[in-house]
Each structure stands twice: as structure tokens, then as C-alpha cells.
Design an enzyme around this catalytic site. Structure first.
Site, PDB file in Angstrom:
ATOM      1  NE  ARG A  88      -0.143  -0.362   0.722  1.00  0.00           N
ATOM      2  CZ  ARG A  88       0.174   0.717   0.022  1.00  0.00           C
ATOM      3  NH1 ARG A  88      -0.755   1.299  -0.713  1.00  0.00           N
ATOM      4  NH2 ARG A  88       1.386   1.219   0.038  1.00  0.00           N
ATOM      5  CG  ASP A 149       1.115   5.539   3.693  1.00  0.00           C
ATOM      6  OD1 ASP A 149       0.807   5.222   2.540  1.00  0.00           O
ATOM      7  OD2 ASP A 149       1.124   4.740   4.647  1.00  0.00           O
ATOM      8  NE  ARG A 152       6.644   4.760   1.028  1.00  0.00           N
ATOM      9  CZ  ARG A 152       5.994   3.615   0.934  1.00  0.00           C
ATOM     10  NH1 ARG A 152       4.657   3.610   0.991  1.00  0.00           N
ATOM     11  NH2 ARG A 152       6.644   2.478   0.784  1.00  0.00           N
ATOM     12  CG  HIS A 176      -0.744   1.527   4.342  1.00  0.00           C
ATOM     13  ND1 HIS A 176       0.208   2.431   3.976  1.00  0.00           N
ATOM     14  CD2 HIS A 176      -0.237   0.298   4.061  1.00  0.00           C
ATOM     15  CE1 HIS A 176       1.268   1.782   3.500  1.00  0.00           C
ATOM     16  NE2 HIS A 176       1.016   0.483   3.533  1.00  0.00           N
TER      17      HIS A 176
END
Length: 313
Positions: A88, A149, A152, A176
Site C-alpha cells: 500500500r 481489517d 477480516r 491499514h
């Protein structure tokens, strides 16, 4: 129930799926898609509009930045795509200038009480850049952060324990991305602390929890490797964030917010349990983390602030 207007900037996989999810959820009377590819935005809007007889009344269309003039929430999803094997943070230089241009374009028309929700990755850095460029109060600028997240991790806990994910209470905090932290010290299964649950059942041992953390961190990379992009779950996460704000729920989600001294961190955007109301970020909650988790949070902040400084923000 709030039925205002949202503008979604970016009609790629993420933006169009967010628009569709929000349309199905019935949060807004008006949904507008903006994209540099005007035909793509128009085509998506037309495709969704043809299904309005199956959902709550909604006007969904494509448009330009002037549509922000009476918007309540602008969701920013535009940016370069994350490629297989690319982190990212690798996206930072490509997307920071894009976000700056978008924010300036939105603010030329948006009302003073607009709420900006950044989704483009790396979301924490870009949320902070949005905040600095916009000049808006910190409560009106936030990022999708680690809401996905956290979901998840709840999913993985549910699969591991056989208990409904809605009864698996936990948070992913910090970035993140690769330096995110699982807040196991305040996690529980139906109110049972993780260490007690492990002692009772033999599940959720330290080894199990570490494996789940790694799987959460690598989830996006795995999905991108298999299908090129992630968009369904993040669309649900953004819809939930918008619902919290639009419905003035005062719910707690791990959005990315602007820190000003929490846990000794300032001048950065990171994810922590945050109370969301009709004003946006109502309060960032300083939950009782372990020393290791607090240190991990600060290290996450230091990593992101390094890049922010290099960009001149």
C-alpha cells in the site's frame, strides 16, 4: 432515517461497488458518481439506475464536481490501482497528488459542513493529506482505516471458533497495512477474554492468534493476486461507515482519524476505536491497550509520519 446525498469520486471497482452497495442499503436519496472516465461513470450509473424499482427510491447518476454543492458525504476512491506484489505504501507517490487535486476540486463547491471519507490507499497517509489540503475540522475528515481489517479478523475468529462473527469482539488498530496491530488485550469471545477462552477450549492460543494476524495482513495481497482487486468487503465497510454517520448512530468503528495527542501521537491519521455521529468523528477512544500494543501503534505512526514528512505535509 437520513436520506441525503453522497458523491463518490472514482468509478473503478471500489467506487462503483460502493455506489451499488449504498444504493441497495437505501441510505441516500441521491448518489452521484464522478470519474475522469466520464463514460465509465455514466455507464455504471445507468446500469444501477435500471434497477431502482427493486430498492428504496433513489436518484443515481454521474456528474461533475459541482454536484458536491449540496452533498453530505463525499467518498474518495479514485487513485492508481494496487498491483500484485505492491504494498500500500508503494502507492503513495502516485496517489498523493491525485488526492490533493480531488480534494481541491471538491472543496471548490462543497458546503462547509461536508464530510470527506477517504478510501484510496494508502488510506491513512491520504486521509491526513486530505485533512491538510481541505482545511476542514478534523471531525469532518476520516478514512476507511481498519474497518475492513477488523471485519477480516472477526471472520477468521468466527471460522476458528464456530461462533457468529458478531459475537467475536476485536479490533485491528494503527495503519491499514503492514504495521497494523491486533488489539488482543481488549478482545473477547462473547465477553470471555481471549486467554480464558483459550484455556477453556484449547482454541485461540497465542499461536492461533499470531496466524490470524498474519492472514489479515496478507488478505488483500492474496485477493489481488487471485482476482486483481478487492472491492466487495470494502464496499460493505464504507456503507457501514456512512450508515453510522447518516443515522447518527454513535457507533464505534476503527476508522482512520486525525490524532492530536492520543497515545502520545500527533500529526498523523491512524485507526483506533472511534465514535461516529452525524458530525463525523465524534470521539477517538483511548482504550486500555497493552504496552506492546501501544508500542506497536506508535511504531505504526512513526512509519507513516516519515512518508508524510517526505511529502511536505
Amino acid at each position: 432515517m437520513f436520506r441525503g446525498k453522497t458523491v463518490i469520486v472514482g468509478a473503478g471497482f471500489v467506487g462503483s461497488t460502493i455506489a451499488y452497495t449504498i444504493m441497495c442499503g437505501g441510505l441516500f436519496n441521491d448518489i452521484v458518481l464522478i470519474d475522469i472516465d466520464k463514460n465509465k461513470a455514466e455507464g455504471d450509473a445507468m446500469d444501477m439506475a435500471h434497477g431502482v424499482s427493486f430498492v428504496k427510491p433513489v436518484n443515481i447518476r454521474s456528474g461533475g464536481y459541482s454536484e458536491c454543492a449540496d452533498a453530505d458525504i463525499v467518498v474518495i476512491t479514485a487513485g492508481a490501482n494496487q498491483k500484485p506484489g505492491e504494498t500500500r505504501l508503494d502507492l503513495l507517490k502516485k496517489n498523493s497528488s491525485i488526492i490533493k487535486d480531488i480534494t481541491e476540486s471538491v472543496l471548490r463547491f462543497a458546503p462547509p459542513d461536508i464530510i470527506l471519507l477517504t478510501v484510496t490507499n494508502p488510506v491513512d497517509i491520504l486521509t491526513y493529506i486530505t485533512y491538510r489540503v481541505s482545511g476542514l475540522p478534523k471531525n469532518r475528515v476520516l478514512g476507511s482505516g481498519t474497518v475492513l481489517d477488523t471485519s477480516r479478523l472477526k471472520y477468521m475468529l468466527s471460522r476458528h471458533t464456530g461462533i457468529d462473527a458478531r459475537n467475536c469482539h476485536t479490533y485491528i488498530i494503527g495503519e491499514h497495512g503492514d504495521s497494523e496491530v491486533a488489539a488482543w488485550s481488549i478482545s473477547n469471545i462473547a465477553g470471555i477474554p481471549m486467554s480464558d477462552y483459550a484455556a477453556r477450549t484449547g482454541k485461540c492460543t497465542p499461536e492461533d492468534l499470531e496466524l490470524m494476524c498474519r492472514r489479515v495482513k496478507n488478505a488483500a495481497y492474496e485477493i489481488i493476486d487471485k482476482k486483481g482487486a478487492t472491492y466487495y468487503a470494502i464496499a460493505l465497510a464504507v456503507n457501514r461507515i456512512c450508515a453510522c454517520i447518516a443515522g447518527e448512530e454513535n457507533s464505534v468503528l476503527t476508522v482512520s482519524g486525525i490524532l492530536e495527542g492520543e497515545y502520545g501521537i500527533s500529526n498523523a491519521a491512524l485507526s483506533l476505536p472511534t465514535k461516529l455521529s452525524g458530525f463525523g468523528v465524534e470521539e477517538i477512544l483511548e482504550v486500555p491497550l497493552s504496552d506492546a500494543e501501544t508500542q506497536g501503534l506508535r511504531e505504526s505512526a512513526a512509519t507513516l509520519k516519515k512518508y508524510i514528512t517526505e511529502l511536505g505535509f
